[in-house]
Design an enzyme around this catalytic site. Structure first.
Site: not given
Length: 277
Positions: A168, A155
């Site tokens: 995350y 990401s």
């Protein structure tokens, strides 16, 4: 002739979103696809998660397009289920050449010190431990094949310290580190290892009410239209978000022989967010 005619691909998190997009495109390009998804729920995760019907829809779409696919409900936290998926790929299509370790979840919506421990553990287990377990299960088959391509979904949060998503971000940074190490370990077997780094992507993981509230805390019930300008402000190119197929285009290139000498690369697909200062 497709760009993936001689390939067999294992895709995790394939019931919807980026994983479904990857499965469809790779199959359209000629690959045999084994599509996995946990199709489960997690405590404290505050957006709707995929169902078995979603995974069935992925298979339907691939077959309607003339593609080859096998599906399995499998949790990337479960090594036995992942091992069975690898065996399914080999028994159904003769080998395994490519792994798209795409499965991931979001969930926490506050500061690091206010994050529930169970959320932290679940996000780390799915987004990092699950990637490690997926690749670990697949490596013997890739070595037996004489080489292959491993594509890890990280990401923008794998290289930037995004607020209110500490678990995350920690997991996605870990995925980048895992990619770098594995590229060094697997090169001797002609296995390439790379990571794609999506920015904000128009899938249920990012486009949900909880995310909208992070971007527009001044509104009680913000919508996509309400967050558009804020998200646009993060990018260099004129787009507030990218689409799943934009990530798939990068995955296809990394999976194909067009990138045969590319390994150890972090490839952002984020409208330039990573480069903005």
């Amino acid at each position: 002739m497709g760009r993936m005619d001689d390939k067999v691909v294992l895709v995790t998190g394939a019931a919807r979103g980026q994983g479904r997009s990857h499965a469809l495109r790779l199959a359209r390009e000629g690959a045999g696809v084994v599509a996995l998804d946990a199709c489960t729920t997690y405590d404290h995760i505050d957006y709707p998660l995929p169902t078995p019907a979603d995974l069935e829809e992925t298979a339907r779409l691939v077959k309607a397009d003339g593609g080859r696919i096998e599906t399995m409900i499998a949790d990337v936290r479960n090594s036995d289920e992942l091992g069975a998926a690898v065996k399914l790929a080999v028994s159904s299509f003769g080998t395994l050449t490519t792994v798209c370790a795409n499965a991931g979840i979001g969930g926490e919506r506050g500061t690091m010190w206010n994050t529930h421990e169970e959320v932290w553990r679940t996000v780390l287990d799915v987004n990092l431990l699950g990637v490690w377990k997926t690749v670990r299960a697949a490596m013997p088959a890739l070595i037996d094949n004489g080489g292959g391509s491993v594509i890890l979904t990280s990401s923008l949060g794998g290289i930037r310290g995004l607020r209110h998503t500490s678990a995350y971000v920690a997991a996605k940074h870990g995925v980048v580190g895992l990619m770098r190490t594995l590229a060094n370990e697997a090169g001797q077997y002609n296995i390439r290892v790379n990571a794609v780094l999506p920015g904000t992507t128009n899938t249920p993981l990012a486009m949900n009410k909880a995310t909208f509230r992070l971007f527009r805390p001044d509104l009680d019930d913000p919508t996509m239209d309400d967050v558009r300008d804020t998200m646009q402000g993060l990018a260099l190119l004129p787009t507030p978000w990218v689409e799943a197929e934009d990530i798939t285009n990068a995955v296809l290139w990394l999976a194909s022989d067009e990138s045969r000498f590319v390994t150890g690369v972090e490839l952002p697909v984020d409208g330039g967010w990573h480069a903005k200062f």
